[in-house]
Motif scaffolding. Structure first.
Motif, PDB file in Angstrom:
ATOM      1  N   HIS A  38     -66.101 -41.563  38.292  1.00  0.00           N
ATOM      2  CA  HIS A  38     -66.952 -42.683  37.873  1.00  0.00           C
ATOM      3  C   HIS A  38     -66.408 -44.008  38.412  1.00  0.00           C
ATOM      4  CE1 HIS A  38     -69.495 -45.229  35.394  1.00  0.00           C
ATOM      5  NE2 HIS A  38     -68.413 -45.842  34.940  1.00  0.00           N
ATOM      6  N   LEU A  39     -65.094 -44.193  38.299  1.00  0.00           N
ATOM      7  CA  LEU A  39     -64.482 -45.422  38.810  1.00  0.00           C
ATOM      8  C   LEU A  39     -64.676 -45.542  40.321  1.00  0.00           C
ATOM      9  CD1 LEU A  39     -61.094 -45.507  36.833  1.00  0.00           C
ATOM     10  CD2 LEU A  39     -63.076 -46.995  36.498  1.00  0.00           C
ATOM     11  N   ASP A  80     -67.105 -44.224  42.122  1.00  0.00           N
ATOM     12  CA  ASP A  80     -68.517 -44.532  42.388  1.00  0.00           C
ATOM     13  C   ASP A  80     -68.806 -46.012  42.158  1.00  0.00           C
ATOM     14  OD1 ASP A  80     -69.016 -41.905  43.023  1.00  0.00           O
ATOM     15  OD2 ASP A  80     -69.816 -41.371  41.049  1.00  0.00           O
ATOM     16  N   ARG A  81     -68.260 -46.565  41.072  1.00  0.00           N
ATOM     17  CA  ARG A  81     -68.484 -47.981  40.780  1.00  0.00           C
ATOM     18  C   ARG A  81     -67.813 -48.868  41.834  1.00  0.00           C
ATOM     19  NH1 ARG A  81     -72.607 -48.541  39.304  1.00  0.00           N
ATOM     20  NH2 ARG A  81     -72.110 -50.725  38.895  1.00  0.00           N
ATOM     21  N   ALA A 119     -69.939 -48.824  44.914  1.00  0.00           N
ATOM     22  CA  ALA A 119     -71.118 -49.666  44.709  1.00  0.00           C
ATOM     23  C   ALA A 119     -70.744 -51.144  44.813  1.00  0.00           C
ATOM     24  CB  ALA A 119     -71.744 -49.372  43.345  1.00  0.00           C
ATOM     25  N   THR A 120     -69.603 -51.500  44.232  1.00  0.00           N
ATOM     26  CA  THR A 120     -69.131 -52.888  44.307  1.00  0.00           C
ATOM     27  C   THR A 120     -68.891 -53.298  45.753  1.00  0.00           C
ATOM     28  OG1 THR A 120     -68.077 -52.731  42.127  1.00  0.00           O
ATOM     29  CG2 THR A 120     -67.308 -54.480  43.594  1.00  0.00           C
ATOM     30  N   GLU A 133     -59.503 -49.403  38.556  1.00  0.00           N
ATOM     31  CA  GLU A 133     -59.698 -50.204  37.343  1.00  0.00           C
ATOM     32  C   GLU A 133     -59.562 -51.688  37.662  1.00  0.00           C
ATOM     33  OE1 GLU A 133     -56.796 -48.495  34.775  1.00  0.00           O
ATOM     34  OE2 GLU A 133     -58.154 -46.949  33.988  1.00  0.00           O
ATOM     35  N   GLN A 155     -62.845 -53.106  39.011  1.00  0.00           N
ATOM     36  CA  GLN A 155     -63.807 -53.454  37.966  1.00  0.00           C
ATOM     37  C   GLN A 155     -63.475 -54.808  37.339  1.00  0.00           C
ATOM     38  OE1 GLN A 155     -66.622 -51.474  37.443  1.00  0.00           O
ATOM     39  NE2 GLN A 155     -65.718 -50.600  39.285  1.00  0.00           N
ATOM     40  N   GLN A 178     -64.556 -58.256  38.981  1.00  0.00           N
ATOM     41  CA  GLN A 178     -65.899 -58.815  38.835  1.00  0.00           C
ATOM     42  C   GLN A 178     -65.899 -60.078  37.979  1.00  0.00           C
ATOM     43  OE1 GLN A 178     -68.768 -55.900  37.607  1.00  0.00           O
ATOM     44  NE2 GLN A 178     -68.555 -54.681  39.471  1.00  0.00           N
TER      45      GLN A 178
END
Length: 263
Positions: A41-42, A44-45, A48-49, A223, A226, A229
């Motif tokens: 999940h991390l 994938d995010r 995307a970022t 992490e 994320q 952002q």
């Protein structure tokens, strides 16, 4: 020299083993260790970022510097740590032509006088625009580019290392399975299957440890992506403030021009 040769041979062997493992996975003849759901999940995010940041950055640069030739030139100057050329904006060029035309027609006539006033206004608008471009680059474009060229490059590099560790791990698992299947059989190499199994299991433990350690490194980096952002949000607010200031200054300048022309 011998150590260098041994390392070269070892690296070549590891690379070949990874290619074989990847080929077998592609053909569906070998199992693949999956990352845990949270790490996936991390990742994938983070992807995307990275994708959206790259797209926003390209579009912002295109808006602020529409001429692709100028963008390439600016990029070149940045790479060699040289100051960008101080170009006049299109508005400033228009303003210069209007002022020259107004002087040629004669400032004493209505059209010539108006051309001078509008030309001076265009030059002022051009300067306001250049200041806005500079402010936007400092508060938004540069932080995004720094993020992509720094943090995201590190993440990409460590993700690549993790994939190599994963291939090494699965290759070791395959060797353990093969060694276990040979128990009770005569080895072609003269080494007993038990010894081969013991060696394969030792290599598997090492590979598992290295994979787990690299996965933890990647997790911490992801992490961090994320949390970055929050910084991007502050930069976005600063850009909005710069844009609001730009349009307010342009509006005030145009109102002054309208009053001057009406008078």
């Amino acid at each position: 020299m011998d150590l260098n040769v041994k390392k070269l041979v070892k690296d070549a062997g590891a690379a070949l083993s990874r290619v074989v493992q990847l080929t077998e996975e592609t053909l569906g003849t070998s199992e693949k260790t999956e990352l845990d759901a949270h790490l996936e999940h991390l990742a994938d995010r983070a992807n995307a970022t990275k994708t959206w940041t790259e797209k926003i950055l390209r579009n912002m640069e295109a808006v602020l510097t529409p001429n692709p030739g100028n963008r390439i030139e600016d990029f070149f100057y940045e790479k060699i740590d040289k100051k960008k050329p101080n170009r006049l904006s299109n508005l400033e060029y228009v303003g210069m032509d209007m002022i020259e035309a107004g002087n040629d027609f004669g400032p004493g006539i209505a059209y010539g006088s108006a051309l001078n006033k509008v030309g001076q206004c265009q030059q002022k608008l051009g300067q306001i625009q250049r200041n806005f471009i500079k402010d936007s680059a400092n508060c938004y474009i540069q932080p995004l580019r720094k993020f992509l060229e720094g943090e995201m490059k590190t993440v990409t590099k460590e993700m690549s290392i993790l994939e190599n560790k994963r291939l090494d791990l699965d290759s070791c698992k395959n060797r353990v399975r093969k060694a276990r299947s040979m128990l009770g059989q005569q080895s072609e190499t003269g080494v007993s299957p038990e010894v081969l199994l013991d060696q394969a299991e030792r290599e598997l433990r090492i590979a598992q440890s290295e994979f787990d350690r690299q996965a933890e490194i990647v997790k911490l980096l992801l992490e961090g992506v994320q949390s970055s952002q929050a910084g991007h949000l502050r930069c976005l607010h600063e850009f909005v403030e710069a844009q609001a200031r730009y349009y307010a200054q342009c509006h005030a300048t145009m109102q002054d021009l309208q009053r001057e022309l009406a008078g």
